[in-house]
Scaffold this motif. Sequence first.
Motif, PDB file in Angstrom:
ATOM      1  N   GLU A 164       0.828  -1.215   0.000  1.00 30.66           N
ATOM      2  CA  GLU A 164       0.000   0.000   0.000  1.00 30.66           C
ATOM      3  C   GLU A 164       0.857   1.258   0.000  1.00 30.66           C
ATOM      4  O   GLU A 164       0.829   2.065   0.920  1.00 30.66           O
ATOM      5  N   GLN A 165       1.634   1.382  -1.066  1.00 32.31           N
ATOM      6  CA  GLN A 165       2.555   2.515  -1.164  1.00 32.31           C
ATOM      7  C   GLN A 165       1.870   3.700  -1.840  1.00 32.31           C
ATOM      8  O   GLN A 165       1.774   3.763  -3.064  1.00 32.31           O
ATOM      9  N   PRO A 167       2.130   7.818  -1.701  1.00 34.97           N
ATOM     10  CA  PRO A 167       2.864   8.943  -1.117  1.00 34.97           C
ATOM     11  C   PRO A 167       1.917  10.045  -0.620  1.00 34.97           C
ATOM     12  O   PRO A 167       0.945  10.378  -1.277  1.00 34.97           O
ATOM     13  N   THR A 168       2.234  10.597   0.525  1.00 34.23           N
ATOM     14  CA  THR A 168       1.452  11.729   1.050  1.00 34.23           C
ATOM     15  C   THR A 168       1.708  12.954   0.182  1.00 34.23           C
ATOM     16  O   THR A 168       2.864  13.293  -0.072  1.00 34.23           O
ATOM     17  N   GLY A 219       6.913   3.525   8.384  1.00 32.43           N
ATOM     18  CA  GLY A 219       6.525   3.273   6.992  1.00 32.43           C
ATOM     19  C   GLY A 219       6.850   4.509   6.182  1.00 32.43           C
ATOM     20  O   GLY A 219       5.994   5.124   5.553  1.00 32.43           O
ATOM     21  N   ALA A 220       8.131   4.884   6.198  1.00 38.14           N
ATOM     22  CA  ALA A 220       8.548   6.197   5.676  1.00 38.14           C
ATOM     23  C   ALA A 220       8.450   6.294   4.157  1.00 38.14           C
ATOM     24  O   ALA A 220       8.405   7.410   3.618  1.00 38.14           O
ATOM     25  N   GLY A 221       8.412   5.165   3.458  1.00 37.65           N
ATOM     26  CA  GLY A 221       8.276   5.213   2.001  1.00 37.65           C
ATOM     27  C   GLY A 221       9.384   6.034   1.375  1.00 37.65           C
ATOM     28  O   GLY A 221      10.571   5.815   1.645  1.00 37.65           O
ATOM     29  N   GLU A 241      11.329   1.922   7.285  1.00 35.38           N
ATOM     30  CA  GLU A 241      10.598   1.428   6.106  1.00 35.38           C
ATOM     31  C   GLU A 241      11.097   0.026   5.764  1.00 35.38           C
ATOM     32  O   GLU A 241      12.285  -0.268   5.875  1.00 35.38           O
ATOM     33  N   ASP A 289      10.719  -3.750   9.855  1.00 34.81           N
ATOM     34  CA  ASP A 289       9.273  -3.962   9.855  1.00 34.81           C
ATOM     35  C   ASP A 289       8.645  -3.089  10.947  1.00 34.81           C
ATOM     36  O   ASP A 289       8.975  -3.239  12.122  1.00 34.81           O
ATOM     37  N   ALA A 290       7.754  -2.220  10.528  1.00 38.42           N
ATOM     38  CA  ALA A 290       7.124  -1.284  11.471  1.00 38.42           C
ATOM     39  C   ALA A 290       6.276  -1.993  12.516  1.00 38.42           C
ATOM     40  O   ALA A 290       6.023  -1.451  13.586  1.00 38.42           O
TER      41      ALA A 290
HETATM   42  N1  SAH Z   1       5.213   7.657   4.662  1.00 39.46           N
HETATM   43  C1  SAH Z   1       5.222   7.688   3.211  1.00 39.46           C
HETATM   44  C2  SAH Z   1       4.692   6.394   2.593  1.00 39.46           C
HETATM   45  C3  SAH Z   1       3.255   6.055   2.932  1.00 39.46           C
HETATM   46  S1  SAH Z   1       2.707   4.558   2.123  1.00 39.46           S
HETATM   47  C4  SAH Z   1       4.440   8.887   2.756  1.00 39.46           C
HETATM   48  O1  SAH Z   1       3.724   9.438   3.579  1.00 39.46           O
HETATM   49  O2  SAH Z   1       4.552   9.276   1.590  1.00 39.46           O
HETATM   50  C5  SAH Z   1       2.926   3.323   3.401  1.00 39.46           C
HETATM   51  C6  SAH Z   1       4.360   2.857   3.531  1.00 39.46           C
HETATM   52  O3  SAH Z   1       4.429   1.853   4.522  1.00 39.46           O
HETATM   53  C7  SAH Z   1       4.928   2.241   2.250  1.00 39.46           C
HETATM   54  O4  SAH Z   1       6.148   2.824   1.951  1.00 39.46           O
HETATM   55  C8  SAH Z   1       5.112   0.758   2.618  1.00 39.46           C
HETATM   56  O5  SAH Z   1       6.213   0.149   1.950  1.00 39.46           O
HETATM   57  C9  SAH Z   1       5.340   0.849   4.101  1.00 39.46           C
HETATM   58  N2  SAH Z   1       5.051  -0.375   4.831  1.00 39.46           N
HETATM   59  C10 SAH Z   1       3.978  -1.197   4.689  1.00 39.46           C
HETATM   60  N3  SAH Z   1       4.035  -2.205   5.582  1.00 39.46           N
HETATM   61  C11 SAH Z   1       5.174  -2.003   6.312  1.00 39.46           C
HETATM   62  C12 SAH Z   1       5.785  -2.684   7.399  1.00 39.46           C
HETATM   63  N4  SAH Z   1       5.242  -3.773   7.943  1.00 39.46           N
HETATM   64  N5  SAH Z   1       6.941  -2.181   7.899  1.00 39.46           N
HETATM   65  C13 SAH Z   1       7.509  -1.071   7.380  1.00 39.46           C
HETATM   66  N6  SAH Z   1       6.984  -0.386   6.355  1.00 39.46           N
HETATM   67  C14 SAH Z   1       5.828  -0.837   5.830  1.00 39.46           C
END
Ligand code: SAH
Length: 206
Positions: free
Chosen positions: A24-25, A27-28, A55-57, A77, A105-106
């Motif tokens: 679920e990537q 971007p904000t 989940g810094a993406g 991330e 892993d978050a």
């Molecule tokens: N923070 C970013 C990305 C949001 S999308 C922004 O705001 O633009 C969600 C992010 O969570 C994606 O990058 C995805 O790879 C990450 N993610 C999903 N499951 C995860 C997990 N279990 N551990 C770490 N990151 C995870």
Amino acid sequence: MGKRALAERLHGLAGFRDPDVTLEQYPTPPDLAAHLLHLADLQGDIAGRTVLDLGAGTGILALAAACRDPARVLGLERDGDALAVARENERTVAPGTAVDWLRADATRAPLPADSVATVVTNPPFGAQSGNEGADRAFLRTAASVAGISYSIHNAGSQSFVESFAADHGGEVTHAFAAAFEIPRLYEHHEREREEIDVELFRIAWD
Ligand code: SAH
């Protein structure tokens, strides 16, 4: 740096190169990231604090925080490709504080309890089948490692977030609605751009 200057600095950052729908990537959008971090800073939750983006993406929330004079910023991330883009974006933004990028892993974050002041997160919403409740696991981590969290959820999440917070020794102190524009990243998106309604929450954890 004011909110508008922050938003300008966040415009034009690189996005996911090969977005993974199962993670679920999404971007904000820069204006929403600037708005969130500006509000958090006004609350005293960013400057001088240790901030964690779960989940810094590609890094936008961590980088926005890093522009507001925090003590430290961690961007955690799971996807190494996204982190490579985040590092490039850090060079573009050139924030006053360097970000420590951490591949992990978050939902099992390798961080001690209460080790950060503030979590900012745009977690997976759990919208993809089989992933329901994904945001719950991110909130659980926030509850354990942070004093305050800011999280973005899909519209209609307020009662879930409030009861989750109450069950984990937290309290929703602020809630607001926003629009979240998503570009056409995935096959199942029919339109070029789509706007979804989201809700943002500030939670104070015990
Ligand atoms: N923070 C970013 C990305 C949001 S999308 C922004 O705001 O633009 C969600 C992010 O969570 C994606 O990058 C995805 O790879 C990450 N993610 C999903 N499951 C995860 C997990 N279990 N551990 C770490 N990151 C995870």
